[in-house]
Design an enzyme around this catalytic site. Structure first.
Site, short mmCIF file in Angstrom:
data_model
loop_
_atom_site.label_atom_id
_atom_site.label_comp_id
_atom_site.label_asym_id
_atom_site.label_seq_id
_atom_site.Cartn_x
_atom_site.Cartn_y
_atom_site.Cartn_z
N CYS A 130 0.82 -1.40 -0.09
CA CYS A 130 0.13 -0.14 0.16
C CYS A 130 0.80 1.22 0.14
CB CYS A 130 -0.94 0.15 1.24
SG CYS A 130 -0.33 -0.72 2.50
N HIS A 187 -3.09 5.89 4.57
CA HIS A 187 -1.60 6.38 5.20
C HIS A 187 -1.17 7.64 4.53
CE1 HIS A 187 -1.51 2.00 6.41
NE2 HIS A 187 -1.03 1.63 5.22
O1 25A Z 1 -6.64 -9.24 7.31
P1 25A Z 1 -7.77 -9.11 6.60
O2 25A Z 1 -7.46 -8.05 5.46
O3 25A Z 1 -9.01 -8.55 7.48
O4 25A Z 1 -8.10 -10.25 5.90
C1 25A Z 1 -8.27 -11.66 6.36
C2 25A Z 1 -9.08 -12.29 5.65
O5 25A Z 1 -8.33 -13.41 4.91
C3 25A Z 1 -8.96 -14.61 5.31
C4 25A Z 1 -9.56 -14.50 6.85
O6 25A Z 1 -10.45 -15.27 6.93
C5 25A Z 1 -10.15 -13.01 5.96
O7 25A Z 1 -11.28 -13.18 5.16
N1 25A Z 1 -7.88 -15.43 5.64
C6 25A Z 1 -6.89 -15.39 6.40
N2 25A Z 1 -6.07 -16.60 6.37
C7 25A Z 1 -6.74 -17.52 5.59
C8 25A Z 1 -6.39 -18.86 5.13
N3 25A Z 1 -5.42 -19.52 5.60
C9 25A Z 1 -7.92 -16.98 5.06
N4 25A Z 1 -8.69 -17.56 4.23
C10 25A Z 1 -8.26 -18.91 3.76
N5 25A Z 1 -7.10 -19.41 4.26
P2 25A Z 1 -11.09 -15.30 8.40
O8 25A Z 1 -12.36 -14.12 8.35
O9 25A Z 1 -11.41 -16.64 8.75
O10 25A Z 1 -10.12 -14.49 9.32
C11 25A Z 1 -10.54 -13.40 10.23
C12 25A Z 1 -9.09 -13.04 10.80
O11 25A Z 1 -8.39 -14.22 11.35
C13 25A Z 1 -7.01 -14.14 10.99
N6 25A Z 1 -6.62 -15.48 10.31
C14 25A Z 1 -7.41 -16.32 9.78
N7 25A Z 1 -6.82 -17.55 9.39
C15 25A Z 1 -5.82 -17.61 10.14
C16 25A Z 1 -5.70 -16.26 10.85
N8 25A Z 1 -4.45 -15.82 11.47
C17 25A Z 1 -3.73 -16.93 11.76
N9 25A Z 1 -3.53 -18.06 11.00
C18 25A Z 1 -4.72 -18.39 10.30
N10 25A Z 1 -4.75 -19.53 9.65
C19 25A Z 1 -7.01 -13.31 9.67
O12 25A Z 1 -5.82 -12.58 9.94
C20 25A Z 1 -8.22 -12.57 9.65
O13 25A Z 1 -7.90 -11.03 10.25
P3 25A Z 1 -4.50 -12.91 8.93
O14 25A Z 1 -3.26 -12.37 9.41
O15 25A Z 1 -4.37 -14.14 8.32
O16 25A Z 1 -4.63 -12.08 7.58
C21 25A Z 1 -4.34 -10.77 7.70
C22 25A Z 1 -3.78 -10.40 6.59
O17 25A Z 1 -4.20 -9.33 5.64
C23 25A Z 1 -3.16 -8.46 5.43
N11 25A Z 1 -3.50 -7.04 5.11
C24 25A Z 1 -4.46 -6.32 5.75
N12 25A Z 1 -4.25 -5.05 5.02
C25 25A Z 1 -3.68 -5.16 3.89
C26 25A Z 1 -3.06 -6.66 3.82
N13 25A Z 1 -2.43 -7.07 2.79
C27 25A Z 1 -2.05 -6.04 1.94
N14 25A Z 1 -2.38 -4.89 1.78
C28 25A Z 1 -3.38 -4.36 2.85
N15 25A Z 1 -3.78 -3.13 2.82
C29 25A Z 1 -2.41 -8.41 6.54
O18 25A Z 1 -0.94 -8.05 6.42
C30 25A Z 1 -2.14 -9.79 6.99
O19 25A Z 1 -1.18 -10.63 6.52
O1 L14 Z 2 2.88 -6.05 2.47
O2 L14 Z 2 -0.30 -1.04 6.90
O3 L14 Z 2 0.92 -5.34 1.80
O4 L14 Z 2 0.23 -2.98 8.19
C1 L14 Z 2 0.01 -4.61 4.12
C2 L14 Z 2 -0.41 -4.16 5.55
C3 L14 Z 2 2.08 -3.70 4.09
C4 L14 Z 2 1.87 -2.99 5.64
C5 L14 Z 2 1.57 -5.43 2.68
C6 L14 Z 2 -0.06 -2.07 7.05
C7 L14 Z 2 1.34 -4.90 4.02
C8 L14 Z 2 0.33 -2.91 5.40
#
Ligand code: 25A
Ligand code: L14
Length: 344
Positions: A130, A243
Site C-alpha cells: 500500500c 496512509h
Molecule cells: O486481515 P484482513 O484484511 O482482514 O483479511 C483476512 C482475511 O483473509 C482470510 C480471513 O479469513 C479473512 O477473510 N484468511 C486468512 N487466512 C486464511 C487462510 N489460511 C484466510 N482465508 C483462507 N485461508 P477469516 O475471516 O477466517 O479470518 C479473520 C481473521 O483471522 C485471521 N486468520 C485467519 N486465518 C488465520 C488467521 N490468523 C492466523 N492464522 C490463520 N490460519 C486473519 O488474519 C483475519 O484477520 P490474517 O493474519 O490471516 O490475515 C491478515 C492479513 O491481511 C493483510 N492485510 C491487511 N491489510 C492489507 C493487507 N495486505 C495487503 N494490503 C493491505 N492493505 C495483513 O498484512 C495480514 O497479512
Molecule cells: O505488504 O499498514 O501489503 O500494515 C499490508 C499491510 C504492508 C503493511 C503489505 C500495513 C502489507 C500494511
C-alpha cells in the site's frame, strides 16, 4: 454483449476482501458469478455482493475450479499455499500479499505506472504494498519528466493495514484510556492509542523493517530501475484509515514546484490539493473511502538543488489494496487473451 467472468475473492471476510467486493460492484466489473472464499473458520458466513447475499466457502484444493480470476487478500501464508493451486486450476490470481512480489515470474503492477509488465504474467500477478502504491502513483509523472535518483520517505500508516484486528485495538485502547482503565497492547508490541510506533512488519538484519525494505525493493521492480535509491522509515499512527507519507526526492534534472504541480494535476489517479494559505493539503480524513492519491505541500527542498518534497495520502484499503487489485483485473479483461493462467 460484454463478456462476463467468474470471480473469486479469497479473504472475503477481511478488511481488504470487503473493499474488493465493494469495488467490483461499484466499478461495474462484469461478474458472471462471485465466489467468496475464506478460512474454514469463516465458511458459511453470509456476505453481501451487489445487493445479494452470498455464502462464504472454505478454501480448499477444488475451491478455484471454474473461476476465471481470483483476488487474494488472506495474508502471505494463504497466498503461498493457494495461489499456485488457483493458477493451476486456470484462474488468474491477483495477490495482495507480499509473498510473490519479488518472484521473477510474477509481474508487480500499478496500472498508472507499469501496465505493460502485465503481459508477461503466467497466472499470478502481485499487487504492491500500500505505501509503495501511493508513493509511485505520485512520483511516476516526475520520474518520467526529469528522472529520480533518490527517494527518502517517512510514512504515517493507519491501523486498518493490520485488518479488522488493528482497528479494534485502536478503538478499544482509546475507549479504555478515556475511562481511566489500563490499555493493554495485544496486536502491536506497544500501545497504539495516543502513540506512534516506528515499527511495521518484522525487523531485518540491516535494522530496517520488512515494510521499509518492501518500499525499496518494490520501487526498483516497478520502475524497472536498478539504480534508484530509496530509504524509508515506516510508522504506525493512531489513525483508522488512509496512509500519509512525507516524501523527499532528488531528481535527475531540476524541476520547479510549479512544473511538478502542473504535471501532477494532469496525472491519472492523482488529485492535487495544495493551497497552504487556505489550509488546503491532503488529509487522511479526506482520503478515506476515495480511490485517488492525494498530493500537496509540493515545494522545493531547501537542502538540495535538485530536491523536491511533498505530502501524499491515500486510502490504504482502497487504492493501496482493493482498488489497485480490481484495476489490475480491469486491465486483464481489456485484453481477454490475458485472462488465462499457465502456471506450472
Ligand atoms: O486481515 P484482513 O484484511 O482482514 O483479511 C483476512 C482475511 O483473509 C482470510 C480471513 O479469513 C479473512 O477473510 N484468511 C486468512 N487466512 C486464511 C487462510 N489460511 C484466510 N482465508 C483462507 N485461508 P477469516 O475471516 O477466517 O479470518 C479473520 C481473521 O483471522 C485471521 N486468520 C485467519 N486465518 C488465520 C488467521 N490468523 C492466523 N492464522 C490463520 N490460519 C486473519 O488474519 C483475519 O484477520 P490474517 O493474519 O490471516 O490475515 C491478515 C492479513 O491481511 C493483510 N492485510 C491487511 N491489510 C492489507 C493487507 N495486505 C495487503 N494490503 C493491505 N492493505 C495483513 O498484512 C495480514 O497479512
Ligand atoms: O505488504 O499498514 O501489503 O500494515 C499490508 C499491510 C504492508 C503493511 C503489505 C500495513 C502489507 C500494511
Amino acid at each position: 454483449m460484454t463478456k462476463e467472468y467468474s470471480v473469486g475473492v479469497l479473504g472475503a471476510t477481511g478488511a481488504v476482501g470487503q473493499e474488493m467486493l465493494k469495488n467490483l460492484s461499484e466499478r461495474g466489473f462484469p461478474v458472471k458469478s462471485l465466489r467468496p472464499l475464506a478460512s474454514p473458520r469463516s465458511a458459511g458466513q453470509k456476505i453481501e455482493f451487489d445487493g445479494h447475499e452470498v455464502k462464504v466457502e472454505p478454501v480448499g484444493p477444488n475451491a478455484f475450479d471454474g473461476l476465471d480470476i481470483c483476488l487474494f487478500s488472506a495474508g502471505g501464508d494463504a497466498s503461498q499455499e493457494w495461489a499456485p493451486v488457483a493458477a493451476k486450476a486456470g484462474a488468474v490470481v491477483v495477490d495482495n500479499s507480499s509473498c510473490w512480489r519479488q518472484d521473477p515470474r510474477v509481474p508487480l503492477i500499478i496500472p498508472e505506472v507499469n501496465p505493460g509488465a502485465l503481459k508477461k504474467h503466467k497466472g499470478i500477478i502481485a499487487n504492491p504494498n500500500c505505501s509503495t502504491i501511493q508513493m509511485l502513483v505520485a512520483l511516476k509523472p516526475i520520474y518520467d519528466a526529469v528522472g529520480i535518483r533518490r527517494i527518502v520517505v517517512a510514512t504515517y500508516q493507519a491501523v486498518s493495514g493490520t485488518g479488522h484486528k488493528g482497528v479494534e485495538e485502536l478503538a478499544e485502547q482509546t475507549r479504555r484510556l478515556f475511562n481511566g482503565q489500563e490499555a493493554e497492547a495485544k496486536v502491536y508490541p506497544h500501545r497504539i492509542a495516543f502513540n506512534c510506533l516506528p515499527h511495521i512488519d518484522v525487523f531485518l538484519d540491516n535494522d530496517y523493517t520488512k515494510e521499509e525494505m518492501k518500499m525499496v525493493n518494490e520501487t526498483i521492480k516497478i520502475f524497472d530501475d536498478q539504480n534508484i535509491k530509496v530509504s524509508a522509515t515506516c510508522v504506525r499512527i493512531p489513525v483508522f484509515s488512509a496512509h500519509s507519507e512525507a516524501i523527499w526526492i532528488e531528481t535527475g534534472r531540476p524541476i520547479s514546484p510549479d512544473a511538478a504541480r502542473e504535471l501532477l494535476s494532469r496525472a491519472p489517479g492523482v488529485l492535487v490539493i495544495d493551497d497552504p494559505k487556505k489550509n488546503a493539503y491532503p488529509l487522511a480524513s479526506l482520503a478515506t473511502g476515495r480511490d485517488e492519491v492525494f498530493v500537496g505541500r509540493i515545494r522545493a527542498d531547501i537542502s538540495h538543488e535538485n530536491g523536491l518534497t511533498m505530502w501524499v495520502v491515500a486510502d490504504n484499503l482502497r487504492k493501496g489494496a482493493a482498488t489497485n487489485a480490481v484495476e489490475i483485473a480491469e486491465l486483464l479483461i481489456r485484453e481477454p487473451e490475458l485472462v488465462k493462467a499457465d502456471w506450472s
